[in-house]
Design a protein around this motif. Structure first.
Motif, PDB file in Angstrom:
ATOM      1  N   ILE A 109      30.884  35.497  26.203  1.00 33.60           N
ATOM      2  CA  ILE A 109      29.962  35.617  27.584  1.00 33.60           C
ATOM      3  C   ILE A 109      30.919  34.196  28.467  1.00 33.60           C
ATOM      4  O   ILE A 109      31.258  34.994  29.584  1.00 33.60           O
ATOM      5  N   ASP A 110      30.973  33.449  28.658  1.00 32.59           N
ATOM      6  CA  ASP A 110      32.309  32.641  29.117  1.00 32.59           C
ATOM      7  C   ASP A 110      33.420  33.324  29.393  1.00 32.59           C
ATOM      8  O   ASP A 110      34.035  33.047  30.290  1.00 32.59           O
ATOM      9  N   GLU A 111      34.149  33.324  28.136  1.00 31.01           N
ATOM     10  CA  GLU A 111      35.617  34.575  28.474  1.00 31.01           C
ATOM     11  C   GLU A 111      35.324  35.973  28.864  1.00 31.01           C
ATOM     12  O   GLU A 111      36.249  35.693  29.561  1.00 31.01           O
ATOM     13  N   TYR A 112      33.866  36.570  29.266  1.00 32.19           N
ATOM     14  CA  TYR A 112      33.708  37.893  30.038  1.00 32.19           C
ATOM     15  C   TYR A 112      33.905  37.533  31.764  1.00 32.19           C
ATOM     16  O   TYR A 112      33.939  37.812  32.578  1.00 32.19           O
ATOM     17  N   LYS A 113      33.398  36.221  31.249  1.00 32.33           N
ATOM     18  CA  LYS A 113      33.091  35.677  33.607  1.00 32.33           C
ATOM     19  C   LYS A 113      34.910  35.364  33.775  1.00 32.33           C
ATOM     20  O   LYS A 113      34.780  35.842  34.833  1.00 32.33           O
ATOM     21  N   ARG A 114      35.681  34.241  32.950  1.00 40.31           N
ATOM     22  CA  ARG A 114      36.219  33.711  33.283  1.00 40.31           C
ATOM     23  C   ARG A 114      37.292  35.247  33.149  1.00 40.31           C
ATOM     24  O   ARG A 114      38.033  35.195  34.182  1.00 40.31           O
ATOM     25  N   ARG A 115      37.765  35.815  32.494  1.00 42.01           N
ATOM     26  CA  ARG A 115      38.010  37.409  32.877  1.00 42.01           C
ATOM     27  C   ARG A 115      37.831  38.104  33.669  1.00 42.01           C
ATOM     28  O   ARG A 115      38.808  38.900  34.597  1.00 42.01           O
ATOM     29  N   SER A 116      36.499  38.104  33.914  1.00 38.36           N
ATOM     30  CA  SER A 116      36.680  39.465  35.151  1.00 38.36           C
ATOM     31  C   SER A 116      36.714  38.808  36.559  1.00 38.36           C
ATOM     32  O   SER A 116      36.718  39.753  37.127  1.00 38.36           O
ATOM     33  N   GLN A 117      36.483  37.357  36.230  1.00 39.86           N
ATOM     34  CA  GLN A 117      36.644  36.819  38.007  1.00 39.86           C
ATOM     35  C   GLN A 117      38.236  36.949  38.342  1.00 39.86           C
ATOM     36  O   GLN A 117      38.804  36.968  39.129  1.00 39.86           O
ATOM     37  N   SER A 118      39.019  36.751  36.865  1.00 40.08           N
ATOM     38  CA  SER A 118      40.140  36.463  37.170  1.00 40.08           C
ATOM     39  C   SER A 118      40.549  37.891  37.487  1.00 40.08           C
ATOM     40  O   SER A 118      42.332  38.382  38.287  1.00 40.08           O
ATOM     41  N   LYS A 119      40.774  39.159  36.941  1.00 44.66           N
ATOM     42  CA  LYS A 119      40.559  40.597  37.187  1.00 44.66           C
ATOM     43  C   LYS A 119      40.427  40.690  38.934  1.00 44.66           C
ATOM     44  O   LYS A 119      40.955  41.468  39.598  1.00 44.66           O
ATOM     45  N   ARG A 120      38.800  40.183  39.769  1.00 43.49           N
ATOM     46  CA  ARG A 120      38.535  40.513  40.924  1.00 43.49           C
ATOM     47  C   ARG A 120      39.882  39.517  41.889  1.00 43.49           C
ATOM     48  O   ARG A 120      40.820  40.429  42.657  1.00 43.49           O
ATOM     49  N   ALA A 121      39.911  38.351  41.351  1.00 43.47           N
ATOM     50  CA  ALA A 121      41.474  38.234  42.173  1.00 43.47           C
ATOM     51  C   ALA A 121      42.419  38.321  41.881  1.00 43.47           C
ATOM     52  O   ALA A 121      43.442  38.082  43.185  1.00 43.47           O
ATOM     53  N   ALA A 122      43.089  39.377  41.118  1.00 41.96           N
ATOM     54  CA  ALA A 122      44.222  40.198  40.970  1.00 41.96           C
ATOM     55  C   ALA A 122      44.532  41.483  41.645  1.00 41.96           C
ATOM     56  O   ALA A 122      45.609  41.661  42.135  1.00 41.96           O
ATOM     57  N   PHE A 123      43.749  41.553  42.627  1.00 39.40           N
ATOM     58  CA  PHE A 123      44.240  42.492  43.488  1.00 39.40           C
ATOM     59  C   PHE A 123      44.470  42.598  44.686  1.00 39.40           C
ATOM     60  O   PHE A 123      44.266  41.855  45.051  1.00 39.40           O
ATOM     61  N   ARG A 124      45.698  43.015  44.696  1.00 39.30           N
ATOM     62  CA  ARG A 124      46.480  43.316  45.605  1.00 39.30           C
ATOM     63  C   ARG A 124      46.619  43.985  46.570  1.00 39.30           C
ATOM     64  O   ARG A 124      46.583  43.678  48.130  1.00 39.30           O
ATOM     65  N   LEU A 125      45.432  44.492  46.799  1.00 43.12           N
ATOM     66  CA  LEU A 125      45.165  45.551  48.374  1.00 43.12           C
ATOM     67  C   LEU A 125      43.886  45.162  48.439  1.00 43.12           C
ATOM     68  O   LEU A 125      43.064  45.618  47.760  1.00 43.12           O
ATOM     69  N   GLU A 126      43.567  45.828  49.076  1.00 36.93           N
ATOM     70  CA  GLU A 126      42.367  45.204  50.576  1.00 36.93           C
ATOM     71  C   GLU A 126      42.388  45.891  51.708  1.00 36.93           C
ATOM     72  O   GLU A 126      42.648  46.086  52.305  1.00 36.93           O
ATOM     73  N   VAL A 127      40.841  46.359  51.093  1.00 35.84           N
ATOM     74  CA  VAL A 127      40.345  47.443  53.180  1.00 35.84           C
ATOM     75  C   VAL A 127      39.515  46.347  52.921  1.00 35.84           C
ATOM     76  O   VAL A 127      38.356  46.436  52.218  1.00 35.84           O
ATOM     77  N   VAL A 180      35.799  51.580  29.558  1.00 36.15           N
ATOM     78  CA  VAL A 180      37.545  51.272  29.385  1.00 36.15           C
ATOM     79  C   VAL A 180      37.786  50.099  31.003  1.00 36.15           C
ATOM     80  O   VAL A 180      37.601  50.518  31.639  1.00 36.15           O
ATOM     81  N   ASP A 181      38.131  48.400  30.256  1.00 39.39           N
ATOM     82  CA  ASP A 181      38.873  48.253  31.630  1.00 39.39           C
ATOM     83  C   ASP A 181      40.297  48.444  32.389  1.00 39.39           C
ATOM     84  O   ASP A 181      40.335  48.712  31.385  1.00 39.39           O
ATOM     85  N   CYS A 182      40.086  48.273  33.129  1.00 43.68           N
ATOM     86  CA  CYS A 182      41.456  48.027  33.658  1.00 43.68           C
ATOM     87  C   CYS A 182      42.231  46.321  33.842  1.00 43.68           C
ATOM     88  O   CYS A 182      41.596  46.233  35.148  1.00 43.68           O
ATOM     89  N   ALA A 183      43.342  46.765  34.650  1.00 42.65           N
ATOM     90  CA  ALA A 183      44.687  45.428  35.546  1.00 42.65           C
ATOM     91  C   ALA A 183      44.616  46.678  36.302  1.00 42.65           C
ATOM     92  O   ALA A 183      44.871  48.143  36.667  1.00 42.65           O
ATOM     93  N   SER A 184      44.511  45.422  38.149  1.00 45.25           N
ATOM     94  CA  SER A 184      44.112  47.347  39.361  1.00 45.25           C
ATOM     95  C   SER A 184      46.104  46.422  39.951  1.00 45.25           C
ATOM     96  O   SER A 184      47.123  45.767  38.797  1.00 45.25           O
ATOM     97  N   ASP A 185      46.806  47.839  39.894  1.00 48.44           N
ATOM     98  CA  ASP A 185      48.052  48.009  40.589  1.00 48.44           C
ATOM     99  C   ASP A 185      48.199  47.560  41.544  1.00 48.44           C
ATOM    100  O   ASP A 185      47.138  48.166  42.819  1.00 48.44           O
ATOM    101  N   GLU A 186      49.042  47.793  42.629  1.00 47.62           N
ATOM    102  CA  GLU A 186      49.669  48.009  44.419  1.00 47.62           C
ATOM    103  C   GLU A 186      48.379  48.842  44.870  1.00 47.62           C
ATOM    104  O   GLU A 186      49.016  49.005  46.045  1.00 47.62           O
TER     105      GLU A 186
END
Ligand code: SF4
Ligand code: SF4
Length: 355
Positions: free
Chosen positions: A189-207, A128-134
């Motif tokens: 499909i359009d909704e999947y692409k929109r949500r997956s893009q916004s989930k990627r953009a929501a990441f707060r922590l990166e290395v 199941v997909d998820c939302a990232s936290d800090e």
């Protein structure tokens, strides 16, 4: 690859149907945290969770398991209790499926492990997909998306789940529900692409992991390893909860008379003093600094050389479980010389990321 959609209001019914394929386990709330448990009723399942205390690894490589017994007059006696039990892990996050794919490379690759492989065959995965936290940085570790290692994967697109069918077993589960699953539309499909893009953009922590093995090569004598050694308690928590740490120790339980016994394997970690202790009393990694350094080098450099990618999947568990707040992302930043503070050398490796 087959992609279908499942109306969200039918999820309960689907969960009831999949019980015919095995005993259903899912994340349940436990003292404010989450843990994969056998469900006594579907309403206990929490699919909207941050991370479980232990990853699904515990089902495939149990903390302690008997490998075989030996008996006087009989010799070797296989122990196969529970190995063939059919389970369904419902609600596994992408990074944890990725963690299992990493373990597959170890236990189903050059040195096949029959215990692990049998469990992998008998335990189905519904992701199941998820939302990232800090504390999540799975996107940086290229583990926020999986295309294999699961039977079904559910992605939330509003009123429906966008469902990827990963295996023949997953297909059987779909077929067993009759007409519950539907064809996807272009709007889905359009909704999947929109949500997956916004989930990627929501990441707060990166290395940044490009050239990280080379950075590790260059920074073998960096002062950061001594600083970590001075703070680390060698408690092993970060390793026990890691979805891709797989070291184990093998020891016999010998019965009275020293003839019969059981050979067990139990989780071990390179952070423990005894891990590199060999016959004759020599210990290759006596200091805490050398042990935590080894763990980082194995995950971020040695594994890349052997398997083509780091073994870390960025789940964040080691960050949230360390009693002295050692943070892997800050260690990597300091090795890179990333200046988030006045001086990288003066950065506090234990400081928490801002929420
Ligand atoms: S090293 Fe830490 S962040 Fe990486 S997979 Fe293990 S527990 Fe998760
Ligand atoms: S959890 Fe923290 S203190 Fe414990 S072994 Fe890991 S880094 Fe060291």
């Amino acid at each position: 690859m087959k992609i279908l959609r499942l109306p969200k209001e039918k999820l309960d019914f689907f969960a009831a149907v999949v019980q015919q394929f095995g005993e259903v386990h899912a994340p349940v709330k436990q003292n404010g945290k989450y843990a994969f448990r056998r469900l006594s009723r579907w309403s206990d399942a929490c699919l909207n969770y941050d991370r479980t205390i232990l990853p699904p690894k515990k089902y495939f490589l149990p903390p302690r398991e008997a490998m075989f017994a030996y008996r006087s007059g009989k010799g070797y006696v296989p122990v196969v209790d529970g190995l063939d039990k059919r389970l369904i892990l419902f609600g596994v996050h992408a990074c944890d499926v990725f963690g299992l794919n990493v373990l597959d490379a170890v236990f189903a690759g050059k040195y096949p492990d029959p215990y692990y492989q049998t469990r992998r065959r008998n335990i189905a995965i519904i992701g199941v997909d998820c939302a990232s936290d800090e504390h999540c940085f799975c996107r940086s570790m290229r583990a926020d998306f999986v295309d294999r290692g699961f039977d079904l994967f559910l992605f939330d697109i509003g009123d429906y789940y966008f469902v990827t069918v990963g295996t023949a077993l997953g297909d059987d589960m779909v077929l067993a529900t009759g007409s519950l699953f539907e064809k996807v539309t272009q709007a889905d499909i359009d909704e999947y692409k929109r949500r997956s893009q916004s989930k990627r953009a929501a990441f707060r922590l990166e290395v940044e992991i490009r050239d990280l093995p080379e950075i590790f090569e260059m920074e073998y004598h960096n002062e950061v390893w001594n600083e970590l050694g001075a703070k680390c308690l060698s408690c092993g928590s970060c390793s026990m909860i890691c979805p891709t740490c797989y070291c184990y120790d093998v020891a016999d339980d010998v019965e009275f008379g020293a003839v019969d016994g059981v050979r067990n394997r139990v989780w071990d970690t390179c952070l423990f003093y005894g891990h590199a202790l060999v016959a004759g009393g020599e210990n290759f990694r006596k200091s805490r600094g050398s042990r935590i350094k080894f763990r980082y080098y194995h995950k971020q450099r040695g594994f890349v050389a052997e398997y083509g990618r780091p073994s870390c999947v960025g789940c964040g568990r080691c960050i949230t479980s360390c009693p002295v707040n050692i943070d892997i992302t800050k260690v990597i930043d300091q090795l890179r010389g990333v200046h988030n503070a006045a001086s990288s050398q003066s950065r506090d490796l234990t400081a928490r990321p801002e929420a």
